[in-house]
Design a protein around this motif. Structure first.
Motif, mmCIF file in Angstrom:
data_model
loop_
_atom_site.group_PDB
_atom_site.id
_atom_site.type_symbol
_atom_site.label_atom_id
_atom_site.label_comp_id
_atom_site.label_asym_id
_atom_site.label_seq_id
_atom_site.Cartn_x
_atom_site.Cartn_y
_atom_site.Cartn_z
ATOM 1 N N GLU A 43 0.839 -1.207 0.000
ATOM 2 C CA GLU A 43 0.000 0.000 0.000
ATOM 3 C C GLU A 43 0.872 1.256 0.000
ATOM 4 O O GLU A 43 0.548 2.237 -0.673
ATOM 5 N N GLN A 44 1.991 1.232 0.737
ATOM 6 C CA GLN A 44 2.910 2.378 0.737
ATOM 7 C C GLN A 44 3.480 2.608 -0.661
ATOM 8 O O GLN A 44 3.611 3.751 -1.110
ATOM 9 N N ILE A 45 3.816 1.540 -1.344
ATOM 10 C CA ILE A 45 4.363 1.653 -2.698
ATOM 11 C C ILE A 45 3.297 2.212 -3.638
ATOM 12 O O ILE A 45 3.581 3.103 -4.457
ATOM 13 N N PHE A 46 2.065 1.738 -3.514
ATOM 14 C CA PHE A 46 0.970 2.281 -4.332
ATOM 15 C C PHE A 46 0.795 3.772 -4.068
ATOM 16 O O PHE A 46 0.629 4.567 -4.996
ATOM 17 N N SER A 47 0.824 4.162 -2.790
ATOM 18 C CA SER A 47 0.608 5.571 -2.462
ATOM 19 C C SER A 47 1.726 6.448 -3.029
ATOM 20 O O SER A 47 1.466 7.528 -3.559
ATOM 21 N N GLN A 48 2.952 5.977 -2.943
ATOM 22 C CA GLN A 48 4.081 6.726 -3.507
ATOM 23 C C GLN A 48 3.937 6.831 -5.029
ATOM 24 O O GLN A 48 4.174 7.886 -5.613
ATOM 25 N N PHE A 49 3.524 5.763 -5.663
ATOM 26 C CA PHE A 49 3.317 5.743 -7.111
ATOM 27 C C PHE A 49 2.276 6.795 -7.510
ATOM 28 O O PHE A 49 2.483 7.562 -8.451
ATOM 29 N N ILE A 50 1.171 6.826 -6.788
ATOM 30 C CA ILE A 50 0.108 7.798 -7.084
ATOM 31 C C ILE A 50 0.628 9.224 -6.920
ATOM 32 O O ILE A 50 0.415 10.077 -7.790
ATOM 33 N N ARG A 80 -1.444 8.649 1.435
ATOM 34 C CA ARG A 80 -0.758 8.375 2.704
ATOM 35 C C ARG A 80 -0.856 6.899 3.087
ATOM 36 O O ARG A 80 -0.448 6.523 4.179
ATOM 37 N N ALA A 81 -1.437 6.091 2.213
ATOM 38 C CA ALA A 81 -1.650 4.658 2.448
ATOM 39 C C ALA A 81 -2.506 4.413 3.684
ATOM 40 O O ALA A 81 -2.409 3.378 4.329
ATOM 41 N N PHE A 82 -3.358 5.376 4.005
ATOM 42 C CA PHE A 82 -4.286 5.216 5.120
ATOM 43 C C PHE A 82 -5.491 4.398 4.687
ATOM 44 O O PHE A 82 -6.004 3.592 5.448
ATOM 45 N N SER A 83 -5.931 4.617 3.447
ATOM 46 C CA SER A 83 -7.040 3.845 2.881
ATOM 47 C C SER A 83 -6.494 2.822 1.900
ATOM 48 O O SER A 83 -5.544 3.094 1.175
ATOM 49 N N LYS A 84 -7.121 1.658 1.883
ATOM 50 C CA LYS A 84 -6.715 0.584 0.975
ATOM 51 C C LYS A 84 -7.169 0.917 -0.442
ATOM 52 O O LYS A 84 -8.295 1.354 -0.667
ATOM 53 N N LEU A 85 -6.281 0.686 -1.385
ATOM 54 C CA LEU A 85 -6.577 0.952 -2.785
ATOM 55 C C LEU A 85 -7.221 -0.284 -3.404
ATOM 56 O O LEU A 85 -6.565 -1.306 -3.576
ATOM 57 N N GLN A 86 -8.515 -0.208 -3.716
ATOM 58 C CA GLN A 86 -9.202 -1.318 -4.371
ATOM 59 C C GLN A 86 -8.833 -1.327 -5.852
ATOM 60 O O GLN A 86 -8.430 -0.312 -6.410
ATOM 61 N N ALA A 87 -8.980 -2.476 -6.470
ATOM 62 C CA ALA A 87 -8.617 -2.611 -7.884
ATOM 63 C C ALA A 87 -9.381 -1.621 -8.755
ATOM 64 O O ALA A 87 -8.814 -1.027 -9.680
ATOM 65 N N THR A 88 -10.654 -1.399 -8.465
ATOM 66 C CA THR A 88 -11.429 -0.464 -9.275
ATOM 67 C C THR A 88 -10.904 0.961 -9.132
ATOM 68 O O THR A 88 -10.831 1.700 -10.113
ATOM 69 N N ARG A 89 -10.524 1.348 -7.935
ATOM 70 C CA ARG A 89 -9.963 2.694 -7.713
ATOM 71 C C ARG A 89 -8.589 2.793 -8.375
ATOM 72 O O ARG A 89 -8.246 3.819 -8.952
ATOM 73 N N PRO A 101 -2.025 0.270 -15.172
ATOM 74 C CA PRO A 101 -2.072 -0.473 -13.907
ATOM 75 C C PRO A 101 -0.915 -1.465 -13.793
ATOM 76 O O PRO A 101 -0.476 -1.789 -12.693
ATOM 77 N N VAL A 102 -0.416 -1.920 -14.933
ATOM 78 C CA VAL A 102 0.725 -2.841 -14.939
ATOM 79 C C VAL A 102 1.925 -2.187 -14.261
ATOM 80 O O VAL A 102 2.659 -2.838 -13.513
ATOM 81 N N GLU A 103 2.123 -0.898 -14.498
ATOM 82 C CA GLU A 103 3.238 -0.177 -13.866
ATOM 83 C C GLU A 103 3.103 -0.176 -12.349
ATOM 84 O O GLU A 103 4.089 -0.354 -11.627
ATOM 85 N N MET A 104 1.883 0.052 -11.871
ATOM 86 C CA MET A 104 1.666 0.121 -10.428
ATOM 87 C C MET A 104 1.860 -1.248 -9.787
ATOM 88 O O MET A 104 2.473 -1.367 -8.725
ATOM 89 N N ILE A 105 1.376 -2.284 -10.446
ATOM 90 C CA ILE A 105 1.549 -3.634 -9.908
ATOM 91 C C ILE A 105 3.024 -4.011 -9.920
ATOM 92 O O ILE A 105 3.535 -4.592 -8.960
ATOM 93 N N HIS A 106 3.723 -3.666 -10.977
ATOM 94 C CA HIS A 106 5.166 -3.934 -11.051
ATOM 95 C C HIS A 106 5.906 -3.249 -9.905
ATOM 96 O O HIS A 106 6.828 -3.825 -9.319
ATOM 97 N N ALA A 107 5.500 -2.035 -9.570
ATOM 98 C CA ALA A 107 6.160 -1.307 -8.486
ATOM 99 C C ALA A 107 6.044 -2.058 -7.154
ATOM 100 O O ALA A 107 6.996 -2.130 -6.381
ATOM 101 N N ALA A 108 4.882 -2.652 -6.908
ATOM 102 C CA ALA A 108 4.647 -3.335 -5.631
ATOM 103 C C ALA A 108 5.049 -4.801 -5.642
ATOM 104 O O ALA A 108 5.440 -5.345 -4.614
ATOM 105 N N ALA A 109 4.950 -5.455 -6.800
ATOM 106 C CA ALA A 109 5.206 -6.898 -6.873
ATOM 107 C C ALA A 109 5.927 -7.259 -8.169
ATOM 108 O O ALA A 109 5.378 -7.956 -9.025
ATOM 109 N N PRO A 110 7.169 -6.808 -8.330
ATOM 110 C CA PRO A 110 7.883 -7.069 -9.582
ATOM 111 C C PRO A 110 8.125 -8.551 -9.861
ATOM 112 O O PRO A 110 8.315 -8.934 -11.015
#
Length: 157
Positions: A43-50, A80-89, A101-110
């Motif tokens: 979630e932290q990686i997703f938040s930084q990506f956003i 801030r990774a306070f809320s969980k990022l759902q796939a639809t969001r 979305p592939v970029e974001m997934i790669h960032a968290a789970a390469p």
């Protein structure tokens, strides 16, 4: 019908029993290049990506929040990774921030993209180039690749 021996499935898929603060029971995960990232770390990686992609587009939180239908303070919870990022969001934000979305997934789970960091990065770069190709070029490339590897259906492997 479910498989009879889940332990065999776990072993064949190289899953490892672990824990995460989000689950009271043990869970099974596939280790990445740096071990097993917690859900919170992802979630932290997703938040930084956003944040980085929002900044690169020179948009502020209020502007992106408006486009996703949220008040700025509510949208800030994702950054801030306070809320969980759902796939639809995640998909909606990628539409707004003009990224895959592939970029974001790669960032968290390469590790989903290859056996090593370099292989994963190379495959991501290849995917992004393919996404940018004109349709006719992508079709020609697919025909060429199918000729090289044969007519396999990866979903049946």
């Amino acid at each position: 019908m479910a498989i009879k021996d889940v332990q065999t499935y776990i072993e064949e898929n190289r899953l490892v029993e672990t824990t995460d603060e989000e689950s009271e029971k043990p869970i099974y995960r596939k280790p990445g290049f740096e071990g097993i990232r917690s859900f919170g770390e992802m979630e932290q990686i997703f938040s930084q990506f956003i944040r980085e992609h929002r900044d690169a587009k020179r948009l502020n939180r209020a502007q992106v929040g408006m486009m996703v239908g949220l008040h700025e303070t509510i949208f800030a919870r994702y950054e801030r990774a306070f809320s969980k990022l759902q796939a639809t969001r995640l998909i909606h934000l990628c539409e707004i921030l003009d990224c895959s979305p592939v970029e974001m997934i790669h960032a968290a789970a390469p590790h989903f993209f290859g056996e090593s960091r370099k292989e994963a990065d190379d495959k991501l770069n290849l995917m992004l180039r393919i996404l940018d190709m004109p349709a006719s070029t992508a079709s020609s490339l697919l025909s060429m690749i199918e000729g090289l590897v044969g007519d396999r259906d990866p979903s049946k492997e």
